[in-house]
Write an enzyme that holds these catalytic residues in place. Sequence first.
Site, PDB file in Angstrom:
ATOM      1  N   CYS A  47       5.752  -6.114   1.453  1.00 59.15           N
ATOM      2  CA  CYS A  47       4.610  -5.711   2.275  1.00 59.15           C
ATOM      3  C   CYS A  47       5.114  -5.180   3.609  1.00 59.15           C
ATOM      4  O   CYS A  47       5.997  -5.780   4.215  1.00 59.15           O
ATOM      5  CB  CYS A  47       3.702  -6.921   2.499  1.00 59.15           C
ATOM      6  SG  CYS A  47       2.275  -6.577   3.539  1.00 59.15           S
ATOM      7  N   LEU A  48       4.551  -4.071   4.057  1.00 60.24           N
ATOM      8  CA  LEU A  48       4.975  -3.508   5.342  1.00 60.24           C
ATOM      9  C   LEU A  48       4.677  -4.460   6.499  1.00 60.24           C
ATOM     10  O   LEU A  48       5.310  -4.378   7.540  1.00 60.24           O
ATOM     11  CB  LEU A  48       4.292  -2.155   5.584  1.00 60.24           C
ATOM     12  CG  LEU A  48       4.684  -1.023   4.629  1.00 60.24           C
ATOM     13  CD1 LEU A  48       3.866   0.229   4.916  1.00 60.24           C
ATOM     14  CD2 LEU A  48       6.174  -0.713   4.711  1.00 60.24           C
ATOM     15  N   GLY A  88       1.401   1.698  -0.129  1.00 59.36           N
ATOM     16  CA  GLY A  88       0.002   1.659   0.245  1.00 59.36           C
ATOM     17  C   GLY A  88      -0.139   1.012   1.604  1.00 59.36           C
ATOM     18  O   GLY A  88       0.791   0.367   2.103  1.00 59.36           O
ATOM     19  N   HIS A  98      -5.560  -7.241   1.227  1.00 61.63           N
ATOM     20  CA  HIS A  98      -5.509  -7.124   2.694  1.00 61.63           C
ATOM     21  C   HIS A  98      -6.912  -7.067   3.288  1.00 61.63           C
ATOM     22  O   HIS A  98      -7.169  -7.617   4.355  1.00 61.63           O
ATOM     23  CB  HIS A  98      -4.752  -5.863   3.115  1.00 61.63           C
ATOM     24  CG  HIS A  98      -3.258  -6.035   3.180  1.00 61.63           C
ATOM     25  ND1 HIS A  98      -2.647  -6.964   4.002  1.00 61.63           N
ATOM     26  CD2 HIS A  98      -2.245  -5.392   2.547  1.00 61.63           C
ATOM     27  CE1 HIS A  98      -1.326  -6.877   3.863  1.00 61.63           C
ATOM     28  NE2 HIS A  98      -1.051  -5.934   2.973  1.00 61.63           N
ATOM     29  N   GLN A 137      -4.141  -3.539   8.417  1.00 64.95           N
ATOM     30  CA  GLN A 137      -2.711  -3.565   8.775  1.00 64.95           C
ATOM     31  C   GLN A 137      -2.424  -2.748  10.036  1.00 64.95           C
ATOM     32  O   GLN A 137      -1.365  -2.900  10.640  1.00 64.95           O
ATOM     33  CB  GLN A 137      -1.845  -3.039   7.617  1.00 64.95           C
ATOM     34  CG  GLN A 137      -1.781  -3.998   6.437  1.00 64.95           C
ATOM     35  CD  GLN A 137      -0.877  -3.453   5.339  1.00 64.95           C
ATOM     36  OE1 GLN A 137      -1.298  -2.632   4.540  1.00 64.95           O
ATOM     37  NE2 GLN A 137       0.368  -3.900   5.308  1.00 64.95           N
ATOM     38  N   HIS A 142      -2.964  -5.201  -4.203  1.00 58.48           N
ATOM     39  CA  HIS A 142      -2.326  -5.683  -2.977  1.00 58.48           C
ATOM     40  C   HIS A 142      -3.115  -5.244  -1.729  1.00 58.48           C
ATOM     41  O   HIS A 142      -3.369  -6.040  -0.826  1.00 58.48           O
ATOM     42  CB  HIS A 142      -0.880  -5.148  -2.933  1.00 58.48           C
ATOM     43  CG  HIS A 142      -0.100  -5.525  -1.726  1.00 58.48           C
ATOM     44  ND1 HIS A 142       0.996  -6.361  -1.768  1.00 58.48           N
ATOM     45  CD2 HIS A 142      -0.248  -5.184  -0.422  1.00 58.48           C
ATOM     46  CE1 HIS A 142       1.477  -6.509  -0.545  1.00 58.48           C
ATOM     47  NE2 HIS A 142       0.745  -5.800   0.288  1.00 58.48           N
ATOM     48  N   GLU A 143      -3.518  -3.964  -1.718  1.00 62.90           N
ATOM     49  CA  GLU A 143      -4.232  -3.450  -0.534  1.00 62.90           C
ATOM     50  C   GLU A 143      -5.640  -4.033  -0.429  1.00 62.90           C
ATOM     51  O   GLU A 143      -6.113  -4.302   0.669  1.00 62.90           O
ATOM     52  CB  GLU A 143      -4.295  -1.917  -0.553  1.00 62.90           C
ATOM     53  CG  GLU A 143      -2.939  -1.213  -0.559  1.00 62.90           C
ATOM     54  CD  GLU A 143      -1.940  -1.746   0.453  1.00 62.90           C
ATOM     55  OE1 GLU A 143      -2.362  -2.215   1.532  1.00 62.90           O
ATOM     56  OE2 GLU A 143      -0.734  -1.712   0.168  1.00 62.90           O
TER      57      GLU A 143
HETATM   58 ZN    ZN Z   1       0.815  -5.351   2.362  1.00 62.43          ZN
END
Ligand code: ZN
Length: 189
Positions: free
Chosen positions: A93-94, A46, A140, A51, A136-137
């Site tokens: 996480c990216l 995701g 963010h 981000q 998680h998203e």
């Molecule tokens: Zn993340």
Amino acid sequence: MGLRNVLKHGDKALLRISREVTDFDARLHSLLDDLKETNDYNEGMGLAAPQVGILRRAIVVTDISGAEDVTIELVNPEIISYSDETEEEVEGCLSVPDVWAMVKRPKYVKVKAQDRSGKPFELDVSDNFLARAVQHEIDHLNGQLFTKLAGKYLSEKEIEEVMFARERELSKRRKEAKAAAGSRRVRSW
Ligand code: ZN
């Protein structure tokens, strides 16, 4: 636009609260397209607009429960109920590369959101991987990184073991899907 640069931790934009989306216009559509492309390129579970430096409440999540990966777009998402049951699972996480930690979260959620044209919908997320990605998203969008919820951090060896186990579980899940055979599926949020 296409691929966008994923901000890394230390960037203050990741700690800010994103604003509601009010215009469901071409600009939003290209943001959502780019989030999907960037998420797929990075093999993510995701990706949230902040981000990529856009402080708007829009996310994409990857549903890996079926035979083929499906990207779900959620605009102005809001969790309306959480399961009592929780699950502690490995999360990455990216925006926080190479860091994996155990995070305890409700196992399932119900979310309401809008699609890219502004139409409201509700989603009962009964897949635990997807429910984790949604939570998680949305974190963010509220300027929160998973490290804030992290329990134990994993060593390199543990990461390898976890990836192996996850890969096995995922290919078991989709053993009937030809795409699953032997492909390495390591996705991060
Ligand atoms: Zn993340």
